[in-house]
Design a protein around this motif. Structure first.
Motif, PDB file in Angstrom:
ATOM      1  N   LEU A 228       0.744  -0.963   0.691  1.00 11.96           N
ATOM      2  CA  LEU A 228      -0.352   0.180   0.141  1.00 11.96           C
ATOM      3  C   LEU A 228       0.756   1.494  -0.171  1.00 11.96           C
ATOM      4  CD1 LEU A 228      -2.831  -0.604   2.326  1.00 11.96           C
ATOM      5  CD2 LEU A 228      -2.432  -1.185   0.270  1.00 11.96           C
ATOM      6  N   PHE A 229       1.542   1.074   0.705  1.00  9.30           N
ATOM      7  CA  PHE A 229       3.094   2.180   0.790  1.00  9.30           C
ATOM      8  C   PHE A 229       3.231   2.391  -0.226  1.00  9.30           C
ATOM      9  CE2 PHE A 229       1.529   3.509   5.438  1.00  9.30           C
ATOM     10  CZ  PHE A 229       2.051   4.103   5.868  1.00  9.30           C
ATOM     11  N   ILE A 230       3.919   1.549  -1.039  1.00  5.18           N
ATOM     12  CA  ILE A 230       4.388   2.099  -2.477  1.00  5.18           C
ATOM     13  C   ILE A 230       3.641   2.347  -3.916  1.00  5.18           C
ATOM     14  CG2 ILE A 230       5.488   0.382  -4.520  1.00  5.18           C
ATOM     15  CD1 ILE A 230       6.906  -1.742  -2.569  1.00  5.18           C
ATOM     16  N   VAL A 231       2.526   2.072  -3.043  1.00  2.00           N
ATOM     17  CA  VAL A 231       1.550   2.186  -3.870  1.00  2.00           C
ATOM     18  C   VAL A 231       1.162   4.032  -4.243  1.00  2.00           C
ATOM     19  CG1 VAL A 231      -1.036   1.734  -4.913  1.00  2.00           C
ATOM     20  CG2 VAL A 231       0.182   0.361  -4.596  1.00  2.00           C
ATOM     21  N   ILE A 232       0.975   4.269  -2.639  1.00  2.00           N
ATOM     22  CA  ILE A 232       0.975   5.714  -2.235  1.00  2.00           C
ATOM     23  C   ILE A 232       1.661   6.468  -2.528  1.00  2.00           C
ATOM     24  CG2 ILE A 232       1.067   6.759  -0.134  1.00  2.00           C
ATOM     25  CD1 ILE A 232      -1.362   6.153  -0.825  1.00  2.00           C
ATOM     26  N   THR A 233       3.339   5.894  -2.821  1.00  2.00           N
ATOM     27  CA  THR A 233       3.955   6.702  -2.953  1.00  2.00           C
ATOM     28  C   THR A 233       4.483   7.056  -4.940  1.00  2.00           C
ATOM     29  OG1 THR A 233       5.701   5.448  -1.387  1.00  2.00           O
ATOM     30  CG2 THR A 233       6.817   6.995  -3.742  1.00  2.00           C
ATOM     31  N   PHE A 234       4.034   5.373  -5.727  1.00  2.00           N
ATOM     32  CA  PHE A 234       3.372   5.984  -6.760  1.00  2.00           C
ATOM     33  C   PHE A 234       2.565   6.905  -7.199  1.00  2.00           C
ATOM     34  CE2 PHE A 234       1.032   4.978 -10.644  1.00  2.00           C
ATOM     35  CZ  PHE A 234       2.713   5.108 -11.729  1.00  2.00           C
ATOM     36  N   VAL A 235       1.215   6.894  -6.314  1.00  2.00           N
ATOM     37  CA  VAL A 235       0.111   8.002  -6.423  1.00  2.00           C
ATOM     38  C   VAL A 235       0.173   9.462  -6.306  1.00  2.00           C
ATOM     39  CG1 VAL A 235      -2.212   8.359  -5.889  1.00  2.00           C
ATOM     40  CG2 VAL A 235      -1.428   5.607  -6.696  1.00  2.00           C
ATOM     41  N   ILE A 236       1.183   9.601  -5.387  1.00  2.00           N
ATOM     42  CA  ILE A 236       0.870  11.289  -4.833  1.00  2.00           C
ATOM     43  C   ILE A 236       1.902  11.597  -5.966  1.00  2.00           C
ATOM     44  CG2 ILE A 236       2.239  12.033  -2.837  1.00  2.00           C
ATOM     45  CD1 ILE A 236       1.006  10.719  -1.228  1.00  2.00           C
ATOM     46  N   ILE A 237       3.363  11.035  -6.516  1.00  2.00           N
ATOM     47  CA  ILE A 237       4.399  11.995  -6.961  1.00  2.00           C
ATOM     48  C   ILE A 237       3.819  11.481  -8.347  1.00  2.00           C
ATOM     49  CG2 ILE A 237       6.926  11.573  -8.129  1.00  2.00           C
ATOM     50  CD1 ILE A 237       7.625  10.311  -5.165  1.00  2.00           C
ATOM     51  N   TYR A 238       2.661  11.090  -9.067  1.00  2.00           N
ATOM     52  CA  TYR A 238       2.550  11.204 -10.382  1.00  2.00           C
ATOM     53  C   TYR A 238       1.108  12.104 -10.086  1.00  2.00           C
ATOM     54  CZ  TYR A 238      -0.107   9.534 -14.252  1.00  2.00           C
ATOM     55  OH  TYR A 238      -0.733   9.768 -15.920  1.00  2.00           O
ATOM     56  N   SER A 239       1.053  12.383  -9.400  1.00  2.00           N
ATOM     57  CA  SER A 239      -0.142  13.421  -9.366  1.00  2.00           C
ATOM     58  C   SER A 239       1.118  14.701  -9.058  1.00  2.00           C
ATOM     59  CB  SER A 239      -1.183  13.058  -7.766  1.00  2.00           C
ATOM     60  OG  SER A 239      -1.514  14.789  -7.656  1.00  2.00           O
ATOM     61  N   ILE A 240       1.663  14.698  -8.222  1.00  2.00           N
ATOM     62  CA  ILE A 240       2.194  15.910  -8.098  1.00  2.00           C
ATOM     63  C   ILE A 240       3.612  16.915 -10.080  1.00  2.00           C
ATOM     64  CG2 ILE A 240       4.929  17.597  -6.687  1.00  2.00           C
ATOM     65  CD1 ILE A 240       3.895  15.011  -5.048  1.00  2.00           C
ATOM     66  N   CYS A 241       4.040  15.422  -9.920  1.00  2.00           N
ATOM     67  CA  CYS A 241       4.622  15.412 -11.599  1.00  2.00           C
ATOM     68  C   CYS A 241       3.657  15.962 -12.272  1.00  2.00           C
ATOM     69  CB  CYS A 241       5.647  14.435 -11.919  1.00  2.00           C
ATOM     70  SG  CYS A 241       6.619  13.655 -10.756  1.00  2.00           S
ATOM     71  N   ARG A 242       2.596  15.047 -12.340  1.00  2.00           N
ATOM     72  CA  ARG A 242       1.123  15.551 -13.228  1.00  2.00           C
ATOM     73  C   ARG A 242       0.488  16.977 -13.607  1.00  2.00           C
ATOM     74  NH1 ARG A 242      -1.384  12.276 -17.806  1.00  2.00           N
ATOM     75  NH2 ARG A 242      -2.914  13.725 -17.752  1.00  2.00           N
ATOM     76  N   ILE A 243       0.313  17.319 -12.061  1.00  2.00           N
ATOM     77  CA  ILE A 243       0.370  19.157 -12.254  1.00  2.00           C
ATOM     78  C   ILE A 243       1.843  19.613 -12.787  1.00  2.00           C
ATOM     79  CG2 ILE A 243       0.572  21.114 -10.197  1.00  2.00           C
ATOM     80  CD1 ILE A 243      -0.912  18.563  -8.704  1.00  2.00           C
ATOM     81  N   ASN A 244       2.770  19.790 -11.975  1.00  2.00           N
ATOM     82  CA  ASN A 244       4.469  20.456 -12.726  1.00  2.00           C
ATOM     83  C   ASN A 244       4.193  20.599 -13.871  1.00  2.00           C
ATOM     84  OD1 ASN A 244       6.213  21.703 -11.370  1.00  2.00           O
ATOM     85  ND2 ASN A 244       7.990  19.871 -12.286  1.00  2.00           N
ATOM     86  N   MET A 245       3.734  18.902 -14.919  1.00  3.49           N
ATOM     87  CA  MET A 245       3.849  19.418 -16.211  1.00  3.49           C
ATOM     88  C   MET A 245       3.244  20.207 -16.452  1.00  3.49           C
ATOM     89  SD  MET A 245       6.353  16.810 -17.053  1.00  3.49           S
ATOM     90  CE  MET A 245       6.158  16.678 -18.643  1.00  3.49           C
TER      91      MET A 245
END
Length: 803
Positions: free
Chosen positions: A681-698
């Motif tokens: 779950l924490f690996i998934v959370i890491t992926f999800v949050i960083i995907y979201s941050i990078c998507r916003i930043n892109m």
């Protein structure tokens, strides 16, 4: 209201991925928290329902040393209103049982003379085999703990060794015996036919022992009964008592550990979710600054703009919480079923039941999300329409941006020696400070959880390396004389223990003791006496590997080492004097050490054989187990095989590794699933949050990436630069999280297990495994950024530049 809903729906529709990932974070937080609550509630419910159904004993009195008249004791308890007493059942001990030609190691068997049923206390539930008033001659009933763990079924023959013979009984039934079939238990009651008991057990040397179970209508009033009982006896009760806390502890301990860790991690995950929520709302307000300004300029109030964001995330929370709670029933069911396997009758209700607390957990999560969204979206009140339309941000932020841009240009000149992709990546993460801080935080938390989870599971699976710190010996092997007629202890000394391959040895036994408690302490802990089990050694405790957390082991006849819970309840420390009754005789012993032990919740003690021999000079005959350490380089298996070849069934031997595996193998099974799920779950959370941050930043930096593409950079180079920046930031987080998992989280286990007798959980540092955990969060972060930057490949430089 229509305007609010329109804004809310627009935000949901236009940012599907971002909103989906926010919902996933909320879902996983709810899943962990709800699972923990359901596991704790249903563990207690399953056990307590079963305990009530079978009229389980609250206390079990064992009369083994002839210090009280069993008939007199039984008559008093049977005559008390509000107390149900079982028959006074006679039994003998055996420590040898074989099935399918293989001896079952590390068992302590109560060979019971079965009274005619039905049992008024501790009613047996028949899982396999027909229910009868008593076993037929030549057969026996065995508990589920022995049957399930050793694949014993109906009709199977099982063999038992006594000092005189080896006899065989056929399994006629497998039963749930609630007081003696808990996980990790090494003892069990074998229910024999009275005729078989007389033939095989009563003929053995020594006297029968007796046991009776007591069930109270109101267990909280048991102390008042005991005051009357000891007044009736005229002395303290000097035999042993197994109380409800001790009976139930092994059913509860694994799930208590799992639940507490889950609650802690769920709290961490919710904190991360709230931080992410704040970041997301702040970004949404900034990216829609001009739009908000236009909306406010045409008359929509700040309150309605805020209401749109609050409605959006409250709706997301509501949609995420429901599946989180539903999924928690599945996971909690798996955990409870695994830990309560020995109570499984096939018909008894062990399914996880709906709990209103789970609903309250979901509502609490929704309420927290609502309040957080309200707090974070309050920034929309500060949007000034004129500045928003002109600058797309506040005038103050616009001037800061231009200054910051020139500052970063100067700093980037110092990084000229780095590859271009790395410079661009570092520029991206340093420009977005809040997003980078969140990446560091989530990488640190994810790494700490992964490291801690691995450390904990590995330490339990490799517990043979720290077994002495759990209160057991760490000798290479154990030898027990099963037939003194063929092999005496003196012969064992001359023929085996004097062997040059033997480094050292000690002979061990046990004895029951009672500690009287003064009135002041008795009122505090609600008991007048404390029954404890003593380990008795003829030899050196230190050589066999017994350890203390404070002080040292006893060395002579006026010393004792005590468990941490005895020391805690009696306010005792090293050097204090302890008054204790051993086999009915009062002794005053000096406490030389305090140790932790998972067995008997640390209500145990250690003394030398000389203490008991003051009262019972023949006590050595009861010490039939010898712990042996071999010289370095000597093969334990080869040594054991030669002993079996020479002495056959006259002795029983087992290596320390096999004994440890027998006791703790189920602990590993119970812990692996939930700990693995939490790590995932924490690996998934890491992926999800960083995907979201990078998507916003892109999206925010689309014009910059368009310029990079227009001057010749490929999509792959841009994506690599984004990933390189995230790699550096997540690596910083992982380096912070690793020591947190090694040092910060283990004290949680000490807190959980303190009541069970372990105040310093022994952990084994596996550097290779720990090192393997660290890159996992970094890998999840890099994958999140890589997938988030995929939009660059499908967008032309011209469009990116225009944006």
């Amino acid at each position: 209201m229509y305007a609010i809903w329109k804004l809310c729906w627009s935000n949901l529709k236009n940012k599907k991925i971002q909103n989906s990932f926010m919902a996933i974070i909320i879902l996983l937080s709810t899943l962990l928290l709800s699972t923990a609550v359901l596991v704790m509630n249903n563990t207690s419910r399953v056990y307590e329902n079963m305990h009530a159904m079978v009229h389980g004993a609250h206390q079990i009195l064992q009369l083994e040393n002839g210090l009280h008249d069993p008939k007199q004791v039984h008559e008093w308890w049977a005559g008390q209103q509000g107390v149900t007493a079982s028959d006074m059942m006679r039994y003998r001990y055996l420590s040898s049982m074989s099935h399918a030609g293989e001896e079952i190691p590390n068992v302590n068997l109560f060979m019971m003379d079965t009274p005619s049923g039905p049992f008024p206390v501790d009613k047996l539930l028949f899982v396999q085999g027909g229910e009868r008033p008593a076993p037929e001659p030549g057969t026996a009933w065995i508990p589920t703990s022995l049957a399930y763990s050793n694949d014993i079924g109906i009709g199977d023959p099982i063999e038992f060794k006594t000092d005189k013979e080896t006899f065989q009984l056929q399994v006629a039934a497998v039963v749930v015996d609630i007081s003696y079939c808990s996980p990790f238990a090494t003892s069990g009651r074998i229910w024999m036919n009275g005729q078989d008991y007389n033939i095989h057990m009563s003929s053995l040397p020594g006297n029968d022992k007796y046991m009776t179970g007591l069930r109270f209508e109101d267990y909280s009033q048991n102390r008042a009964y005991w005051e009357g009982f000891e007044k009736y006896l005229g002395t303290p009760y000097l035999e042993s008592v197994k109380d409800f806390e001790s009976i139930s502890s092994y059913y509860m301990i694994a799930n208590q550990v799992i639940s507490f860790i889950m609650i802690f991690l769920a709290a961490v995950m919710i904190f991360v979710a709230l931080y992410t929520l704040g970041f997301t709302i702040s970004d949404a307000i900034l990216s829609s600054y001009k739009t908000i300004g236009i909306i406010k300029s045409v008359g929509l109030s700040s309150r309605k703009v805020i209401s749109a964001y609050v409605t959006q995330y409250t709706l997301l929370a509501f949609l995420a919480v429901i599946p989180g709670i539903l999924l928690s029933y599945f996971f909690s069911s798996q955990i409870v079923s695994s830990s309560m396997a020995y109570l499984n009758t096939g018909t008894a209700d062990r399914n996880v039941q709906f709990s209103a607390i789970a609903i309250w957990v979901g509502l609490a999560v929704i309420a927290v999300i609502f309040l957080s969204a309200l707090l974070f979206s309050y920034k929309a009140r500060r949007v000034e329409p004129a500045q928003a339309i002109r600058y797309g941000m506040s005038e103050k932020d616009s001037s800061r941006k231009s200054v910051r841009g020139s500052t970063w240009r100067k700093k980037l000149l110092r990084l000229g020696s780095l590859p271009t992709e790395m410079i661009i990546g570092l520029r991206g993460v340093t420009k977005n400070i809040r997003g980078s801080a969140l990446i560091i935080l989530i990488s640190a938390l994810s790494t700490s959880v992964l490291v801690f989870g691995f450390l904990f599971v590995y330490s339990i699976s490799s517990i043979h390396g720290t077994i002495a710190k759990w209160g057991y010996d760490s000798a290479d092997l154990s030898v027990r004389i099963d037939n003194p007629a063929k092999l005496t202890y003196k012969q064992l000394q001359e023929e085996v223990l004097s062997d040059q391959r033997v480094k050292n040895y000690s002979r061990f036994g046990d004895a029951n003791a009672v500690v009287p408690i003064n009135k002041e302490l008795a009122a505090k802990i609600e008991q007048d006496t404390m029954g404890i089990l003593l380990t008795v050694a003829e030899g050196n405790y230190d050589e066999i590997g017994y350890e203390n957390v404070k002080g040292r082991n006893p060395m002579n006849d006026h010393e004792i080492s005590i468990g941490v819970n005895i020391a805690k309840n009696l306010n005792m420390d090293v050097g204090d004097s302890l008054e204790i009754y051993i086999e009915g005789e009062k002794h005053t012993l000096t406490v030389t050490g305090i140790y932790q032990a998972i067995a008997n919740m640390s209500y145990t003690g250690r003394i030398t054989a000389d203490v008991v021999r003051k009262v019972n000079p023949d006590f050595g005959e009861a010490m039939n187990t010898t712990f042996i350490n071999l010289q370095d380089g000597v093969s334990i298996d080869e040594f054991v095989n030669k002993l079996h070849h020479k002495y056959g069934s006259a002795i029983w031997t087992a290596s320390q590794a096999s004994l440890v595996n027998e006791v703790f193998s189920q602990a590993v099974t119970v812990l692996i699933l939930p700990m693995s799920v939490m790590a995932l779950l924490f690996i998934v959370i890491t992926f999800v949050i960083i995907y979201s941050i990078c998507r916003i930043n892109m999206k925010t930096e689309s014009r910059t990436y368009g310029i990079y593409k227009s001057i010749g950079m490929t999509s792959r180079q841009i994506r690599m630069s984004v990933t390189a920046g995230i790699l550096v930031v997540s690596a910083i987080g992982a380096l912070v999280g690793a020591p947190l998992g090694l040092i910060g989280l283990p004290p949680l286990l000490n807190f959980i297990l303190a009541d069970y007798g372990i105040v310093e959980v022994p952990l084994i540092m596996n550097r290779g495994g720990i090192a393997a955990m660290i890159p996992l969060s970094i890998l999840a972060a890099c994958l999140g950024s890589w997938f988030a930057s995929r939009s660059v490949t499908t967008t032309s430089p011209r469009i990116l530049t225009i944006e």
